[in-house]
Each structure stands twice: as structure tokens, then as C-alpha cells.
Enzyme design. Structure first.
Site, PDB file in Angstrom:
ATOM      1  N   LYS A 123     -25.109 -56.129 -75.538  1.00  0.00           N
ATOM      2  CA  LYS A 123     -26.200 -57.098 -75.606  1.00  0.00           C
ATOM      3  C   LYS A 123     -26.176 -57.745 -76.978  1.00  0.00           C
ATOM      4  O   LYS A 123     -25.667 -57.157 -77.935  1.00  0.00           O
ATOM      5  CB  LYS A 123     -27.551 -56.403 -75.397  1.00  0.00           C
ATOM      6  CG  LYS A 123     -28.625 -57.327 -74.871  1.00  0.00           C
ATOM      7  CD  LYS A 123     -28.473 -57.576 -73.378  1.00  0.00           C
ATOM      8  CE  LYS A 123     -29.541 -58.483 -72.828  1.00  0.00           C
ATOM      9  NZ  LYS A 123     -29.562 -58.492 -71.371  1.00  0.00           N
TER      10      LYS A 123
HETATM   11  P1  NAD Z   1     -36.282 -66.889 -69.532  1.00  0.00           P
HETATM   12  O1  NAD Z   1     -36.345 -67.196 -70.975  1.00  0.00           O
HETATM   13  O2  NAD Z   1     -35.585 -67.825 -68.618  1.00  0.00           O
HETATM   14  O3  NAD Z   1     -37.772 -66.670 -68.957  1.00  0.00           O
HETATM   15  C1  NAD Z   1     -38.676 -65.739 -69.501  1.00  0.00           C
HETATM   16  C2  NAD Z   1     -40.029 -65.978 -68.843  1.00  0.00           C
HETATM   17  O4  NAD Z   1     -40.928 -64.934 -69.254  1.00  0.00           O
HETATM   18  C3  NAD Z   1     -40.691 -67.294 -69.252  1.00  0.00           C
HETATM   19  O5  NAD Z   1     -41.385 -67.824 -68.146  1.00  0.00           O
HETATM   20  C4  NAD Z   1     -41.658 -66.861 -70.334  1.00  0.00           C
HETATM   21  O6  NAD Z   1     -42.742 -67.770 -70.493  1.00  0.00           O
HETATM   22  C5  NAD Z   1     -42.108 -65.526 -69.783  1.00  0.00           C
HETATM   23  N1  NAD Z   1     -42.678 -64.646 -70.814  1.00  0.00           N
HETATM   24  C6  NAD Z   1     -42.204 -64.401 -72.058  1.00  0.00           C
HETATM   25  N2  NAD Z   1     -43.018 -63.581 -72.708  1.00  0.00           N
HETATM   26  C7  NAD Z   1     -44.045 -63.301 -71.866  1.00  0.00           C
HETATM   27  C8  NAD Z   1     -45.215 -62.512 -71.953  1.00  0.00           C
HETATM   28  N3  NAD Z   1     -45.494 -61.841 -73.077  1.00  0.00           N
HETATM   29  N4  NAD Z   1     -46.048 -62.463 -70.874  1.00  0.00           N
HETATM   30  C9  NAD Z   1     -45.774 -63.137 -69.738  1.00  0.00           C
HETATM   31  N5  NAD Z   1     -44.667 -63.907 -69.598  1.00  0.00           N
HETATM   32  C10 NAD Z   1     -43.820 -63.978 -70.648  1.00  0.00           C
HETATM   33  O7  NAD Z   1     -35.631 -65.417 -69.440  1.00  0.00           O
HETATM   34  P2  NAD Z   1     -34.891 -64.755 -68.198  1.00  0.00           P
HETATM   35  O8  NAD Z   1     -33.433 -65.003 -68.341  1.00  0.00           O
HETATM   36  O9  NAD Z   1     -35.593 -65.111 -66.947  1.00  0.00           O
HETATM   37  O10 NAD Z   1     -35.115 -63.197 -68.524  1.00  0.00           O
HETATM   38  C11 NAD Z   1     -36.311 -62.520 -68.167  1.00  0.00           C
HETATM   39  C12 NAD Z   1     -36.031 -61.017 -68.104  1.00  0.00           C
HETATM   40  O11 NAD Z   1     -34.988 -60.767 -67.153  1.00  0.00           O
HETATM   41  C13 NAD Z   1     -35.550 -60.381 -69.406  1.00  0.00           C
HETATM   42  O12 NAD Z   1     -36.018 -59.046 -69.464  1.00  0.00           O
HETATM   43  C14 NAD Z   1     -34.041 -60.383 -69.241  1.00  0.00           C
HETATM   44  O13 NAD Z   1     -33.412 -59.415 -70.064  1.00  0.00           O
HETATM   45  C15 NAD Z   1     -33.928 -60.049 -67.783  1.00  0.00           C
HETATM   46  N6  NAD Z   1     -32.664 -60.413 -67.128  1.00  0.00           N
HETATM   47  C16 NAD Z   1     -32.169 -61.686 -67.192  1.00  0.00           C
HETATM   48  C17 NAD Z   1     -30.990 -61.993 -66.516  1.00  0.00           C
HETATM   49  C18 NAD Z   1     -30.434 -63.395 -66.461  1.00  0.00           C
HETATM   50  O14 NAD Z   1     -29.445 -63.591 -65.752  1.00  0.00           O
HETATM   51  N7  NAD Z   1     -31.010 -64.373 -67.130  1.00  0.00           N
HETATM   52  C19 NAD Z   1     -30.299 -60.998 -65.811  1.00  0.00           C
HETATM   53  C20 NAD Z   1     -30.838 -59.713 -65.761  1.00  0.00           C
HETATM   54  C21 NAD Z   1     -32.026 -59.431 -66.414  1.00  0.00           C
END
Ligand code: NAD
Length: 422
Positions: free
Chosen positions: A105
Site C-alpha cells: 500500500k
Molecule cells: P474515494 O475517494 O473514491 O471515495 C471515498 C468516499 O468516502 C467519498 O464519498 C468520501 O466523501 C467518503 N468519506 C471520506 N471520509 C468520510 C467520512 N469520515 N465519513 C463518511 N464518508 C467519508 O475512495 P474509494 O476508492 O471509494 O475507497 C473507499 C474505501 O474502499 C477505502 O477504504 C479504500 O481503501 C477501499 N477500497 C478501494 C478500492 C478501489 O478500487 N478504489 C478497492 C478496495 C478497497
């Protein structure tokens, strides 16, 4: 919210499963440490001419099953311990769904919402240059995570390619399709989450068209999860993000909400006129978690479901789209309440699975059709769900413990077979 150190939480999870499966203490000791952790300083000339120095990390937890794989996060709260935990969880995630990868990561402590696009590009290019000593198509392949996207992946690919002197699309996944990205990658994590939720519903004799859903986070993962569950026939009654939330007991029009977010300032759900709006991320999350829904999908950040709010959760299924959203104490509370848990290392493995397809396509310079990608993703996620369910039933444990038993056993086998060098 109670703050939990994610690295301590990750180690605690490993210790629990190690005790349960009687893991060899030597292998346990090895897995309790990250193989490499690189700390870099990233000096950037800001648009006003001033130089600011950001701190960045790239951590590789384990490489026994293959090259390291894991996303890059831009967020003001990034810490080395958080990145280490996320790297360890990537090791388990790849093992649960049988991908030939180890876990890694990366992260940079910054607030991209307060930076211009040009500043984010300079930050990305310098950070990539600094970590290029440990990344590469055969070594460690980054991908998108919180606040990073296909454009950021393009800059990573270009910077690395400029440094080595040839185009190296396989150095990063989650790229735009025009430069070696894969069909289906953008929505793969959400599609994968929907597939395991669909399997869970079938297992629990629940019909999608009679189910209600609440989703925390409406970014890459939350947005796609909500969309696919909506298409499956579920009624999504609440969505929240960092700035607020929208609620409609009759069901939100998810495609309309997605259009609203694309065009609204800060890409936030608040301001959408298809439901009742709650301003403020924390307030909206509190409301969201209390909803009487069938499925709750935390898709934002770690440490969201804690011992302080877990008792209020009324969902029958919790599907962890985010990494580490539930603390171990909260996990115990949910378990006692009989919540069917779809743990992060299974529920959000769809993203890394299609990243794997992208990497394979880049290496072979041969690209697949979307329907083949989606079919293969569905096969892997469905198998992952049933492999974990079988262990849960055999060992009489919850789905998280079962997923950890499967993942840690697979990695431990690789460690045993390869031995300790020298
Ligand atoms: P992103 O930046 O696209 O979206 C994050 C979302 O969470 C946004 O809508 C943001 O406003 C919201 N958010 C942030 N802080 C917040 C809070 N305190 N309370 C409520 N909402 C909040 O990110 P993403 O890529 O969707 O990632 C989200 C999660 O999924 C993370 O934990 C990431 O590690 C995990 N993840 C992502 C992927 C991927 O392919 N992008 C794959 C596996 C896991």
C-alpha cells in the site's frame, strides 16, 4: 468515534487467527512484520511559487505469493501505521481470492481537495519517482485508493516509463483504457461487493427486491456498490459521504444521485433533491448506521463502526466495501447480534481482481472484452464467497474468521514452501 490504531488492529486480527489455526510461531513472527517500508519526502512547488514538502510511504507487507499489489491513498490523515495495516490486509485479500500477489500500500499525507490539478500532478510525479526504486511490473504494482483515480494512475505510469526509458503500462493498474487500462476496472470493487452480497442473500434466503440498503461513502467503491445493488433490485434508502447524507425510505434514484455528485461542488451527495438531506459527514454517518436496513455497506474509511456505535446498527448484513471499517470490539458486538459479516478482505476484493486482469492484459498486450472480464470476476468472487462460507460452516466461526483462516493458511503455506533465506 474511538480512534483505533489500524496497524495494531491488523496485528490483533492476525494473532487471533494464528491462535485459532495453531500457526507455526516462526511463520507468525514473519507475517507480523512488513517486508519493506519506504518513507519519502516529496518536495513540490505549489502554484504560488512556494515549496511544500509532503511525506509519502510505500509499504510491502509480504511477497511470498507473488509481486506486491495495493493502492495509493492521498489523505490528510494518512500515517505509516495506516499504510502498514492496509498493506497487510492486501496480502490477505489477494490470498482469499487466490490471486498470485503479495500485499502493499502507499499513501501521501496531503489534502487533494485543497490542491490544484497541476499541484496534484507534480505531487504524483515526484512521489512516483521517489518510490520507483521499489515499484515495477514484476515487483510492486500500485492502483487507485481514496482520492486517487485513473488520471493519477496515468501520471504514475508516465513518470515510471520516463524514468526507465520505455512504456511500462504494467507498473500500475486502474489506468484509463486508452493507455492499457482494463474494461470494467473502474466499477470492479463495487461489482465484486454486489456479487458477494448477492451470494449472501441467496444463502440467507433473502430476496434482493425485498431488501433495503444503506451505503457510507459515495466514491469509487460506494458509488458503484449502490449502483449495482440498485440494478439488482434492492432499495437504497440512505447514502452518506464526508460532507453529509441523503435519505429516502422509498428508495433513492441512484443514477440521478451519481449525476448530481459528478456535477456538484466537492462531488458530495448533500444538495440532492431526491431525499432528505443531513449536513455534516459525522452526523449523516450516525443517522445512516441507525437505519433499519437489510444491508449496510461501509465504503468510506477504516474505524467507522466502533464499540460506540455498533450496538445501534440494525442491518442483517454488513458488507465492508472499505478496508478496516469495523474495529475488533465492534466486530464482536456485531457477531453477538448475529449480523452476517462480509469482511473487507472478501467483500472489496473485486478491485484487485480486475487489477490483476489489467496487469495480465498489459503483460500480454492482449485485451479482453468487458463481458469476459465480468464473467471471470463473477467466477472468482463467487468462488471466494463459497470457499469462505464452507470454512465458516465447518469451523463454526463467523465469515471474517473464516476468510482469515483461508488467507493466512495460504500465505503460511507459501512461506513454508519457500523457506527462510538464506
Ligand atoms: P474515494 O475517494 O473514491 O471515495 C471515498 C468516499 O468516502 C467519498 O464519498 C468520501 O466523501 C467518503 N468519506 C471520506 N471520509 C468520510 C467520512 N469520515 N465519513 C463518511 N464518508 C467519508 O475512495 P474509494 O476508492 O471509494 O475507497 C473507499 C474505501 O474502499 C477505502 O477504504 C479504500 O481503501 C477501499 N477500497 C478501494 C478500492 C478501489 O478500487 N478504489 C478497492 C478496495 C478497497
Amino acid at each position: 468515534m474511538s480512534a483505533y490504531n489500524p496497524w495494531e488492529m491488523a496485528c490483533q486480527q492476525l494473532d487471533t487467527v494464528a491462535r485459532r489455526i495453531g500457526l507455526d510461531p516462526n511463520i507468525h513472527a514473519k507475517l507480523r512484520n512488513c517486508k519493506r517500508a519506504l518513507i519519502v519526502s516529496v518536495p513540490i512547488q505549489m502554484d504560488d511559487g512556494q515549496v511544500r514538502v509532503f511525506e509519502g510511504y510505500r509499504v510491502q507487507h509480504n511477497l511470498e505469493r507473488g509481486p506486491a499489489k495495493g493502492g495509493i491513498r492521498y489523505h490528510p490523515d494518512v500515517t505509516l501505521d495506516e499504510v502498514k495495516a492496509l498493506a497487510m490486509w492486501m496480502t490477505w485479500k489477494c490470498a482469499v481470492v487466490g490471486l498470485p500477489y503479495g500485499g502493499a500500500k502507499g499513501g501521501v499525507v496531503c489534502d487533494p481537495n485543497r490542491m490544484s490539478l497541476a499541484e496534484i500532478e507534480r505531487l504524483t510525479r515526484r512521489y512516483t519517482s521517489e518510490i520507483s526504486i521499489i515499484i515495477g511490473p514484476e515487483k510492486d504494482i500500485p492502483a487507485p485508493d481514496v482520492n486517487t483515480n485513473p488520471q493519477v494512475m496515468s501520471w504514475i505510469m508516465d513518470t515510471y516509463s520516463m524514468n526507465v526509458g520505455y512504456s511500462a503500462p504494467g507498473v500500475v493498474t486502474g489506468k484509463p483504457i486508452d493507455i492499457g487500462g482494463s474494461e470494467g476496472r473502474l466499477t470492479a470493487t463495487g461489482r465484486g461487493a454486489m456479487i458477494v452480497i448477492r451470494e449472501a442473500l441467496q444463502h440467507l434466503n433473502m430476496r434482493p427486491d425485498q431488501c433495503t440498503v444503506a451505503v457510507q461513502g459515495f466514491g469509487n467503491v460506494g458509488g458503484a456498490t449502490a449502483q449495482f445493488l440498485h440494478e439488482l433490485g434492492c432499495r437504497v434508502v440512505g447514502v452518506s459521504d464526508a460532507f453529509g447524507g441523503v435519505f429516502n425510505p422509498k428508495g433513492l434514484d441512484i443514477p440521478a444521485l451519481a449525476r448530481h455528485c459528478r456535477t456538484s461542488e466537492r462531488h458530495a451527495v448533500a444538495g440532492f433533491d431526491g431525499g432528505d438531506v443531513v449536513e455534516g459527514g459525522a452526523k449523516a454517518t450516525e443517522e445512516l448506521f441507525k437505519l433499519e436496513v437489510d444491508i449496510l455497506a461501509p465504503c468510506a474509511l477504516e474505524n467507522q463502526i466502533t464499540k460506540d456505535n455498533a450496538r445501534a446498527i440494525r442491518a442483517k448484513i454488513v458488507a465492508e466495501g472499505a478496508n478496516g471499517p469495523t474495529t475488533p470490539e465492534a466486530d464482536e458486538i456485531l457477531c453477538r447480534k448475529g449480523v452476517f459479516m462480509l469482511p473487507d478482505i472478501l467483500a472489496n476484493a473485486g478491485g484487485v481482481t480486475v487489477s490483476y486482469f489489467e496487469w495480465v492484459q498489459d503483460i500480454q498486450a492482449h485485451f479482453w472484452q468487458l463481458e469476459d472480464i465480468n464473467k471471470e470476476l463473477a467466477r472468482i468472487m463467487t468462488k471466494g464467497f463459497h470457499d469462505v462460507l464452507e470454512i465458516a460452516e465447518r469451523e463454526k466461526c463467523d465469515m471474517r474468521m473464516a476468510a482469515y483462516i483461508l488467507a493466512v493458511s495460504r500465505v503460511a503455506t507459501a512461506v513454508r514452501l519457500r523457506g527462510i533465506y538464506p
